[in-house]
Design a protein around this motif. Structure first.
Motif, PDB file in Angstrom:
ATOM      1  N   ASN A   1      11.284   4.566  24.937  1.00 26.38           N
ATOM      2  CA  ASN A   1      10.835   5.960  24.719  1.00 26.38           C
ATOM      3  C   ASN A   1      11.010   6.789  26.386  1.00 26.38           C
ATOM      4  OD1 ASN A   1       8.989   4.528  26.314  1.00 26.38           O
ATOM      5  ND2 ASN A   1       7.246   5.633  25.315  1.00 26.38           N
TER       6      ASN A   1
ATOM      7  N   ASP B   1       5.202   7.313  19.177  1.00 24.07           N
ATOM      8  CA  ASP B   1       6.332   6.926  20.009  1.00 24.07           C
ATOM      9  C   ASP B   1       5.701   6.731  21.544  1.00 24.07           C
ATOM     10  OD1 ASP B   1       8.139   6.997  17.878  1.00 24.07           O
ATOM     11  OD2 ASP B   1       8.817   8.742  18.501  1.00 24.07           O
TER      12      ASP B   1
ATOM     13  N   ASN C   1       4.067   7.736  25.195  1.00 22.99           N
ATOM     14  CA  ASN C   1       4.594   8.190  26.628  1.00 22.99           C
ATOM     15  C   ASN C   1       4.582   7.150  27.478  1.00 22.99           C
ATOM     16  OD1 ASN C   1       4.458  10.972  25.492  1.00 22.99           O
ATOM     17  ND2 ASN C   1       2.528  11.339  26.806  1.00 22.99           N
TER      18      ASN C   1
ATOM     19  N   LEU D   1      11.030   1.774  20.832  1.00 20.71           N
ATOM     20  CA  LEU D   1      11.192   2.519  19.642  1.00 20.71           C
ATOM     21  C   LEU D   1      12.042   1.945  18.476  1.00 20.71           C
ATOM     22  CD1 LEU D   1      11.663   5.930  21.037  1.00 20.71           C
ATOM     23  CD2 LEU D   1       9.518   4.886  20.479  1.00 20.71           C
TER      24      LEU D   1
ATOM     25  N   CYS E   1       7.345   1.242  29.167  1.00 19.15           N
ATOM     26  CA  CYS E   1       8.085   1.915  28.027  1.00 19.15           C
ATOM     27  C   CYS E   1       7.756   1.092  26.708  1.00 19.15           C
ATOM     28  CB  CYS E   1       9.582   1.904  28.141  1.00 19.15           C
ATOM     29  SG  CYS E   1       9.917   3.090  29.782  1.00 19.15           S
TER      30      CYS E   1
ATOM     31  N   TYR F   1      16.726   6.589  24.590  1.00 21.90           N
ATOM     32  CA  TYR F   1      16.902   7.455  23.319  1.00 21.90           C
ATOM     33  C   TYR F   1      17.862   8.299  23.454  1.00 21.90           C
ATOM     34  CZ  TYR F   1      13.906  10.850  25.225  1.00 21.90           C
ATOM     35  OH  TYR F   1      13.202  11.941  25.934  1.00 21.90           O
TER      36      TYR F   1
END
Length: 406
Positions: free
Chosen positions: A302, A31, A33, A283, A280, A351
């Motif tokens: 994320n 995923d 950072n 996801l 980012c 999220y």
């Protein structure tokens, strides 16, 4: 080296790619950072823009806007003063080496602990706009140098409305007398327009109207035995409208104030908003709009408004969003700015699943976005961290990289 925005953006993009590669490594299903790149050269450019258009207005940076350590160290090096609201902010900036004489405390509800600490550390410039606060200052810091905070006015639905904080025009003399009765020292006037850099005339006219009341306030203060010498014009400035607004305000200050006054301002967003870019990872995608380009799909990233995007909850800002890495390929600067051809509508959500985390309602992107792609957000330097975040950044899983232009 002269500030070159195009060259700076290329360097920021290089650092974003470097961060993405470090996050993903060989594990492409991670995923990851979020990646944050702070361009300190942009902070310097904004500081220089302020001093160019406001040569007689000393900038006291509003630390609540962005308390990043390197940003503050850079502003200290440039010679900025600091505007604080809380005890944590005050102790933090004093620890970095900011001069106590170049710090203002403007929170409308200052605690006894804050006042006591300010007194011990020599931070004496405080604003006030209530009798209760005068009582607290008399008890904990009677020798403080006080700025009488006056209300600014803006027209809302045809009605002239005062700001939430600040003393209204008809009450100013009573508050000056109250300070005199408590043997306190009023050294000037402060105000802050709540129009927040509104590109219409509301922000500019609110400040100019406040400036035009100052000669009358000075006259009342002198009659009571005070010696006013400072004016704080507050903050709320934004880059897009700054040169025009600053020119009008500077002219009003020159026309209105007597010689010898010290003038300060509290730029926050203006100093840092354009300095920061956040990338980012996607996801997930829900309700994909392929073949139905008018119906937005939802991109889940994320991060969230509880981490890197707090400004989308506390203050409306126009998002600068663009695809950055699509189908495992980094897009060129030209491709990211593509406006022609078939496009798709997307919403962007964090999220957390909270309703407020759908923080970008509609963007038009001329590339298919897929799970695992990266999108970036420009102009994210102001109020991006939530108010609960520790001063100085605290613990964060966001990777920060810095670009410095001497």
């Amino acid at each position: 080296m002269a500030h070159d925005p195009f060259r700076e953006q290329l360097e920021v993009d290089r650092l974003l790619r470097q961060g993405i590669e470090a996050v993903e490594g060989t594990n492409q299903i991670s995923d990851g950072n979020p990646i944050c790149v702070v361009d300190l050269g942009e902070v310097k450019a904004r500081y220089q823009l302020w001093t160019q258009h406001f040569p007689h207005v000393a900038p006291f940076y509003a630390v609540k806007c962005n308390s990043d350590l390197k940003v503050l160290e850079w502003l200290l090096r440039l010679g900025a003063g600091i505007n604080c609201n809380t005890l944590a902010e005050l102790e933090y900036v004093l620890g970095l080496g900011f001069d106590a004489k170049k710090i203002t405390l403007t929170h409308p509800f200052k605690s006894q602990t804050l006042l006591h600490t300010a007194r011990l550390r020599g931070v004496s410039m405080l604003s006030f706009d209530t009798i209760e606060e005068l009582d607290a200052i008399q008890k904990s810091f009677p020798e403080a140098e006080l700025l009488l905070r006056i209300a600014t006015y803006e027209t809302v639905y045809g009605k002239r409305t005062p700001s939430h904080f600040g003393i209204t025009t008809e009450d100013i003399e009573d508050y000056l007398k109250a300070a005199k009765q408590r043997d306190l020292k009023v050294v000037g006037v402060s105000f802050h327009s709540e129009a927040g850099g509104d590109p219409t005339q509301s922000f500019q006219s609110g400040i100019i109207q406040a400036i035009e009341t100052i000669p009358h306030i000075i006259k009342m203060a002198i009659a009571l035995g005070f010696h006013p010498r400072i004016v704080d014009i507050g903050g709320g400035f934004i880059g897009q409208s700054f040169p025009k607004v600053a020119g009008a305000i500077a002219e009003a200050l020159a026309r209105t104030l007597p010689p010898g006054f010290t003038i300060i301002g509290e730029p926050g967003r203006f100093m840092v908003d354009s300095s920061t870019t956040i990338a980012c990872k996607v996801l997930g995608i829900r309700g994909c709009s392929r073949g139905r380009s008018n119906i937005p799909a939802v991109i889940c990233i994320n991060s969230s408004v509880f981490e890197d995007f707090a400004m989308f909850v506390t203050d409306y800002v126009e998002p600068y969003v663009e695809p950055f890495k699509v189908h495992s390929r980094y897009l060129t600067w030209k491709e990211r700015g593509q406006k022609s051809g078939e496009g798709r509508n997307y919403m962007v959500a964090g999220y957390s699943l909270f309703e407020a985390d759908e923080f970008v309602k509609i963007i038009r992107v001329h590339h298919d976005i897929n799970v695992g792609d990266w999108i970036c957000f420009r102009h994210m330097g102001a109020y991006s961290n939530p108010p609960s975040a520790a001063v100085g950044g605290g613990e964060s899983r966001t990777m920060k990289l810095y670009h410095i232009t001497e």
